[in-house]
Design an enzyme around this catalytic site. Sequence first.
Site, PDB file in Angstrom:
ATOM      1  N   ARG A1437      -5.366  -3.978   2.287  1.00  0.00           N
ATOM      2  CA  ARG A1437      -5.896  -2.831   1.376  1.00  0.00           C
ATOM      3  C   ARG A1437      -6.370  -3.492   0.320  1.00  0.00           C
ATOM      4  O   ARG A1437      -5.469  -3.799  -0.618  1.00  0.00           O
ATOM      5  CB  ARG A1437      -4.705  -1.723   1.758  1.00  0.00           C
ATOM      6  CG  ARG A1437      -5.774  -0.678   0.580  1.00  0.00           C
ATOM      7  CD  ARG A1437      -4.615   0.565   0.190  1.00  0.00           C
ATOM      8  NE  ARG A1437      -5.077   1.282  -1.050  1.00  0.00           N
ATOM      9  CZ  ARG A1437      -4.623   1.682  -1.041  1.00  0.00           C
ATOM     10  NH1 ARG A1437      -2.863   2.066  -1.385  1.00  0.00           N
ATOM     11  NH2 ARG A1437      -5.234   2.530  -2.170  1.00  0.00           N
ATOM     12  N   HIS A1482      -9.782   2.571  -7.175  1.00  0.00           N
ATOM     13  CA  HIS A1482      -8.414   2.417  -7.684  1.00  0.00           C
ATOM     14  C   HIS A1482      -8.623   2.280  -9.092  1.00  0.00           C
ATOM     15  O   HIS A1482      -7.681   0.989  -9.771  1.00  0.00           O
ATOM     16  CB  HIS A1482      -7.796   1.448  -6.750  1.00  0.00           C
ATOM     17  CG  HIS A1482      -6.516   1.281  -6.617  1.00  0.00           C
ATOM     18  ND1 HIS A1482      -5.745   1.306  -5.550  1.00  0.00           N
ATOM     19  CD2 HIS A1482      -5.765   1.391  -7.815  1.00  0.00           C
ATOM     20  CE1 HIS A1482      -4.857   0.765  -5.760  1.00  0.00           C
ATOM     21  NE2 HIS A1482      -4.202   1.277  -6.632  1.00  0.00           N
ATOM     22  N   GLU A1527      -4.571   7.528  -5.188  1.00  0.00           N
ATOM     23  CA  GLU A1527      -4.102   8.401  -5.725  1.00  0.00           C
ATOM     24  C   GLU A1527      -4.769   9.426  -7.163  1.00  0.00           C
ATOM     25  O   GLU A1527      -4.035   8.703  -8.280  1.00  0.00           O
ATOM     26  CB  GLU A1527      -2.866   7.834  -6.733  1.00  0.00           C
ATOM     27  CG  GLU A1527      -1.848   7.062  -6.252  1.00  0.00           C
ATOM     28  CD  GLU A1527      -1.224   6.245  -6.233  1.00  0.00           C
ATOM     29  OE1 GLU A1527      -0.844   6.291  -7.593  1.00  0.00           O
ATOM     30  OE2 GLU A1527      -0.008   5.731  -5.427  1.00  0.00           O
ATOM     31  N   ASN A1669       0.380   7.478  -0.200  1.00  0.00           N
ATOM     32  CA  ASN A1669       1.605   6.361  -1.396  1.00  0.00           C
ATOM     33  C   ASN A1669       2.884   7.063  -1.903  1.00  0.00           C
ATOM     34  O   ASN A1669       2.943   8.448  -2.545  1.00  0.00           O
ATOM     35  CB  ASN A1669       0.417   5.804  -2.125  1.00  0.00           C
ATOM     36  CG  ASN A1669      -0.630   5.509  -1.974  1.00  0.00           C
ATOM     37  OD1 ASN A1669      -0.653   4.539  -0.925  1.00  0.00           O
ATOM     38  ND2 ASN A1669      -1.561   5.206  -3.099  1.00  0.00           N
ATOM     39  N   TYR A1671       7.007   6.260  -2.651  1.00  0.00           N
ATOM     40  CA  TYR A1671       7.513   5.039  -3.748  1.00  0.00           C
ATOM     41  C   TYR A1671       9.600   6.212  -3.756  1.00  0.00           C
ATOM     42  O   TYR A1671      10.270   4.981  -3.225  1.00  0.00           O
ATOM     43  CB  TYR A1671       7.717   4.787  -4.835  1.00  0.00           C
ATOM     44  CG  TYR A1671       6.091   3.958  -4.689  1.00  0.00           C
ATOM     45  CD1 TYR A1671       6.730   2.476  -4.642  1.00  0.00           C
ATOM     46  CD2 TYR A1671       4.882   4.267  -4.708  1.00  0.00           C
ATOM     47  CE1 TYR A1671       4.882   1.336  -4.628  1.00  0.00           C
ATOM     48  CE2 TYR A1671       3.631   3.824  -4.548  1.00  0.00           C
ATOM     49  CZ  TYR A1671       3.850   2.091  -4.410  1.00  0.00           C
ATOM     50  OH  TYR A1671       3.230   1.472  -4.615  1.00  0.00           O
ATOM     51  N   GLU A1736       1.023   3.137   0.733  1.00  0.00           N
ATOM     52  CA  GLU A1736       1.437   1.833  -0.226  1.00  0.00           C
ATOM     53  C   GLU A1736       2.949   2.245  -0.081  1.00  0.00           C
ATOM     54  O   GLU A1736       3.227   3.477   0.334  1.00  0.00           O
ATOM     55  CB  GLU A1736       1.082   2.076  -2.415  1.00  0.00           C
ATOM     56  CG  GLU A1736      -0.136   1.938  -1.769  1.00  0.00           C
ATOM     57  CD  GLU A1736      -0.422   2.385  -3.468  1.00  0.00           C
ATOM     58  OE1 GLU A1736       0.322   2.286  -4.383  1.00  0.00           O
ATOM     59  OE2 GLU A1736      -1.631   2.102  -4.585  1.00  0.00           O
TER      60      GLU A1736
END
Length: 1903
Positions: A1437, A1482, A1527, A1669, A1671, A1736
């Site tokens: 990606r 992005h 995002e 995404n 985290y 992500e």
Amino acid sequence: MKLLDVLLLCVLTFGGCSGETGNQNDFMLLAGPLTNSFLEDLSSDPAAYRSWDSGAPDTDDVFDCSHTLPSAIKDHFQYLQSRGVTHFRVPLSWSRILPTGHPGQPHQDTVVCYRSLLEQLTQSGLQPLVVLHHSAVPQELRNTFGEWDSVELPEVFERYVGFVFSEFGDLVKYWITFSHAEALMGDGQLLEPTSIENVMQAHTSVYQLYHGMYRNKGGQVSLGLKANDFEAVFQRDIISMVFVDFLSVWAEYDCTTKSSLLEELTNIQRVTGDLPILIYDLNIRQCSKEEKFQPLLSVLGALQDKDSPIRGCDITHVFETLGEDSSISHNEVITNNKPERNTWSAYEKVRQKFSTQAPSERDEFLPGSFPEGFQWGVSSESFKVEGGWSEDGKGETIWDRFGHQGHAFDNQTADLACDSYNKVDYDVYLLRGFNTNIYQFSISWARIFPSGHRESLSEKGALYYDKLVNTLLQSGVEPIVTLYHWDLPQALQDNGGWENPAIVEVFKDFADYCFSRFGDRVKTWNTFSSPQVVSHSGYGTGEHAPGVKDPVVASYQVTHNILKSHAEAWHVYNDKYRKEQGGKVGIALNSDWAEPLNSTSPQDIEAVDRYMTFMLGWFAHPIFVNGDYPDKLKSQVEQKTTQCQPTEVARLPVFTDAEKKRIKGTADFFGLNHYTTRLINESRGGCVPGPHGVGDFQSHVDPSWPTTDSELIYSVPWGLRRLLNYISEEYSSVAKVPIYITGNGMPIDSSGDSLNDTERINFLRSYINEAMKAITLDGVDVQRYTVQSLMDGFEGPEGYSQRFGLHYVDFGDMNRPRTPKASAYFYSLVAQMNGFENVTSRSVSHVPQSVTPKRPPFSPSEVPSRSKVVWEKFSHQTKFQRKFYHYGTFPEGFQWGVSSSAYQIEGAWDMDGKEPSVWDTFTQKPGNIPNNDNGNVACDSYNKMEEDLYMLRALKVKSYRFSLSWSRIFPDGTKNSVNMKGVDYYNRLIDGLLAHNISPMVTLYHWDLPQALQDIGGWSNDSMIGTFNDFCDFCFSTFGDRVKFWITINQPYTIAWSGYGLGQVPPNVKDPGQAPYRVAHNLLKAHAKVYHTYDDNYRKTQGGLVSISLNADWVEPKDPNVPREIVAADRALQFQLGWFAHPIFKNGDYPDAMKWQVGNKSDLQGLEQSRLPVFTDQEKAYIQGTADCFCINAYTTKVVRHVTTRLSPPSYETDQDLGKEDEEDSQPTALKEQRAVAFGLRRLLNWIKEEYGEPDVYITENGVATDPGTTVDDTDRIFFYKTYIDEALKAHNLDGVKVKGYMASSLMDSFEWLNGYKVGFGLHHVNFKRPLRPRTPKRSAHFYYQIIKDNGFPQPEEDKLIYGHFGDNFAWSTATASYQIEGGWRSDGKGLSIWDQFAHTPLRVWDDDTGDMACDSYNKIAEDVDMLKRLKVSHYRFSISWPRVLPDGTTSFINKPGLDYYHRLVDALLAANIKPQMTLYHWDLPQALQDQGGWENDTIVQRFKEYADVIFDSLGDKVKFWITINEPYNVANIGHGYGSAAPGISFRPGTLPYIVGHNLLKAHAEAWHLYNDKYRAKQNGIISITINSDWAEPRNPYKQEDIDAARRVVQFYIGWFAHPVYNGDYSDVMKTIIRERSLAAGLPKSRLPEFTPDEVKRIKGTYDYFGFNHYTTVLAFKVDYKNLQHYDADRGAGTIADRTWLDSGSSWLKVTPPGFRKILNFIKEEYGNPPIIITENGISERGPVDFNDTHRIHYYESYINQALKAYRIDGVDIRGYTAWSLMDNLEWATGFAEKFGLFYVNRSDSTLPRLPKESVKHYGTIISCNGFPDPSQGPHPCLTPEPEGTSTPPSEIPAVVFLGMELALPDAEVALNTLFSLTIIGAAAAALMTCQCLRATRRSKTP
């Protein structure tokens, strides 16, 4: 049978003795009057009240209010009333009331006295029969007015009577003008005709006066004559019968003549014209003992006659003749011409059983115990406590609807209630403290079946009850489950609810499910609780939900259906589950007890019977008797139906024979809910619907009964006993089932004293005692008692205004804290004692392991000690190693406990003989403590032992560490002053602990020295050694049979240094250089002496342990690589811990490090000897080994370094040559000096192990202070215990330290020494502002209990790895972004982006880093592809730089070199068989577009579409995976709200982020439609948007407010963009909140833009997969930002991280793998389980590169495994995973400081080489295995490494410190070589210069 029983039987049998005459309700059984002689007897002997007669009939002796009434008179009246007396004679004294004859001059005391007498009669249920006058004129008035022949006297009499009527007429209905008119006659002839006429005229006037004044009262006036004088009066027309309501006759019975009383009365009736006759006085003459029954038989003969004129009769002389205890059989009284009554109702039997009880006997308290095995419980109901009204899919109930429609008090609802849905642990905690063995609760039907039907099953709802049941059982509490307590699913009510016969099968199915789901653990079931309330109040009056007002049909039909539903549920259990599960099923019916308003009225008695039938028999009779409604109920309804035609007042359904059979016997017990008693009278209800109207009764209460906050509940305890007897007689004995009291309690007003509920205590005490009487005295089979309720809750229509709870719930606090009320402690004691006997003490629950022999001496510690290995082992740990959480458990038998100390909690500072301690003296002086706080009351534990035991039981600790107050036991400190009250307190405390299997750990001295001893020098005085030993010796001998763990002294370091050195604490001696050493010397010798006393005199018989509690901070050297700093750290520990531990545990002497330091300092100070005292060899031997274990108090960690300190003045502190500072990786607490540094505890324990020969270690204090604003939601304390205890676990499990116990400090908030009440250490909050010092468990108490239960931290299921593989064709990828890696910022025509602009703006990016070169990927395609091949990914990606392709953002110019770069990259990828995943945007917007407004400008939508068109057209034939925008949250909020990312806008946070987000969504949709419409068919790719989000957990998972906050965080994060794309439009949560907040701020509309219907349609569904995404996870909590208008304020939440979560290089990123699985499941549930591609996921680090990146390996393994769980276990459709990132790069505003890469980019090398970290290999293995192969299946081929085709770059380039700089190894090598060369050159130059100097010197010396 008692004689009175016979007479009453006669009344009931023969119509009240009065035939057809008069009103049967007014039949009189007459007693009295009071006589002076009787009152004298009663005053001297209160027991004399049990007498029929009130004294001799002598007229002169009649009470005339010349003196006061005795207090026992009411008992006499109540006794008479209980025996059946209805009326009482009260002769008035004319002359005493009006001494002058004038109404204006009364004798007021006499008037008050008579009124008091009349009031006491009426209050006792007796009607006064008042005699206005006897006959003759009183002597006092005769002198003024003459005799009756005076014309004036009748008027005087009339005025007197008028006065009497006005004063007493409200209390009296029956009057006699002249009781002895015959006194004016002689030998049957009238004397003085004028006098007679005047008397009769006076009577007539009085009659007319009365009926004129009280026409509507229904009272009556009579005239009294002897029986043989009536003919003379009435035949001569002296008085007309019109002016007499009834005749009062003086009759006589002579046994010698056996005269006929009936004949005599009949003659009177004949003369007077059938006037009713009252036998006012019956004089019995010449009856022998054998003839004593003749008068009674004569009376009864007269009463039996159907034409009898008798209105009432005097019973006094009859029973006086017979004697009170005389008995007579029924057949002796009843003649054969009347039918014999041989069947009494159950009610009549019970009533007769208790009819002779006097009030004092009835209310007498019965001491004793309940039978062994009796069960004690407490209850709650789902809708009253659970809250969570719409949580987890719960359906709406009728009570939800009821509350939302505003029907409850103050518009209150049960939406949150007590929040029990989230607080299972909280509720069970209360039950453990309670010490009850059952908990009765109800299941919310709508929580399990939201629609009421099985097909709507909510598994989460069922799991809630699973958790509740399991938690109860784990705590030793038996669950009792009610299937239905009023909260019907609204969906069923919409279909008729309980009126609909179909509900029977629906309820049956619900019950079936509950039995099958929970029945393996639940063994007692109530099908319904108080169903009569449902029928009557819910469907009759409509006062309760569902608010149906239909008492005619619905009320009865509901009962009918409930009975059938109950029966079906019982049969389901009986047929399907009983054999396997072995439980019981019953029903809990509610019922008052009832007494007749007029106890002698047969009609009222019958009305009571009907009342009980309508209230209890309506349900009980079908179930427990014959399957059908009671005959009385049916006949009453039939009678009303006939009477009221055509009006229908009741429609009673009919059971078929099959239904009757089905219902009969369907209960294994009789459940009873009882609260109060009613007085019932007959009332012809006419044709009024409802129980009272149909049943022809009215209910009343006695105004003397104690009230409660409910107008329906009065405290009438004795009613319970009678009701239990009634149920036993009527139902349970028939059905042969026991009775369970399933509900009993009372409410208190919410505005009253919320905690000191003495009214409830009195209520429970009395009611429970009545239940015990029913069991022990009456033989009723009652097996269980349940209090209503566990805690305050939502009480239906009354909302929260009425409080039934034993625990107070603060409904104003969103934590819903629960605090025990006084009644909770009372009930707990009753349950413990099983009644009202003293509880017996039990044996010691825990005896420590056998004591090891005395420890041999060790050689003194070296300098530094060998324990420096601890620093060598731990001080070089990485943060990851240090913080990595260890899961495991302590060994069985580990001692979990809590601690306290006497001065901090006991209070009672001068109570019961206690004398002041040094702390008492110190705190009494103003200014010594903040707010002048002191320990005078503290927690008042001296008076609140049960309260403290409650907390300990709830925690289930094994040990309780407390201290003895020396001055409470020895007030002056010496053995000659023993205070036995103090001794008794500790005896009771110890016994109470042992009774609950809690071992006392007793500290003999915890700083509170008796002031008397301090006055002679305290611990500076050598004599203290012996004095302390005396005290301890006494304690050993007094308590040692039960105490097996003794601590001599707590923290002697604090005593010596803070008390005698710094002078901060008592005794406040400031002598830092000498006193601390001297005091410590004495403390050590005192401890040793006490130890030897125990060892020599008690150990053999008592077998306990003795030790001393030392304290120490762990210390870390400032630089563990510098030996001098290691020495300094060791010295610090030796001075603090070794000061006391070294003599005791090593060699009897101080550590050498200490002796050398103090000795050397003393020498330098010019002293002749060291300030550190010296032990003799004998003392050393005596001290060494005087501890059976090592007790340590630990709180924090310090960092130390060597410093050279001043010599003057001498001080213990400067003797150490140390500098101290806080550990940088620490958390602040409420005490500045005690920062939380968990890892220090593990290291301290290891140091103890190494230094002192592996002793057994008990952590006797460890805890954290919080500020007073932290009451019950103490998150920081949870983090503290979670980390510190885990460090102790590591020490035990990983390091072999013999940790044997842990004492949390402390049990409750208390007096915290110099901080007073400014901080709190407690697991329980104590409100010091309230006199009761209420204790409320904090959340940490529940957490600590869980640790104790689990014996540590077993690995959670959610953290355990699973094995398995992802699906075929799973897309394994890694990712980058153009600006972060490409560089070439001005190359080949690339235009500027907003990130170029942002990074070149000062102070925007860390260290002024930019992406100008970044990783130079623009020029390194081959290197990048090589990395990808090494990873073995199938996809890569990356993003397109918009300004590289379209420099100004528009299609006016397409930059071919830029586009060619991406062609080359894609071609290289495809050549390597790696599929490209291309992100269109992005974050690097062309600056040219930003100059036009960027994403704020609507035109951006078209610009983005055009840009996308260029890319699709150019690359779409090769790229099959597209991401429109990465995002959008970060673009909108971080870039345009916070401004911490490009374009860095932060001045419109309330509007701009939403505008930008709006345009981002529209731009995405247009790009998607463009691809879908124009390119999909020919290119066959997929396209979507990538949305990022953290997962959010509530900071307090027990708190609905935090749960809601966590949901908002997620909805405002992922939902902001996902909801429009996947569900259409923004979520209702966002729209509602932002609109409401905007309008509240005065804005005209919402700040959140609105989509048009066409836009909603255009955006919805614009996805082919869910790009995600993720985290990390956050902990969320509510934050009220008031009127601020921005994203965070709209979200209304703050976030924090759990302290145990592993860190990363990014402050916002914590390692929280389980959150990944949860948010993947959220996407599945919220958005219809779309295909998910994780685009992500990764972790960062900071600082020098560590190629062995274990933290990243752990992260990927854990997170990917969570994704595997979501895929394989949860069914989440995961199609791919992308690791962020391929290589270290520019991490936006943090520059190159944060590194996410799998490959390291060496930026010190201009070629920017990419070097693999260890995580490359691990991630590659996961890819090769497509998951995690099961090792139990043998080696998997994917685990075999493939041979490398090319040379491998160095696996690591370790960083080294060189001249204060961190350099990579090659760089350091170059630098070292350079420096070495320079050194050689310098050395040569120096040598040359030296030679030159020598030559010059020689020259200078030449002559």
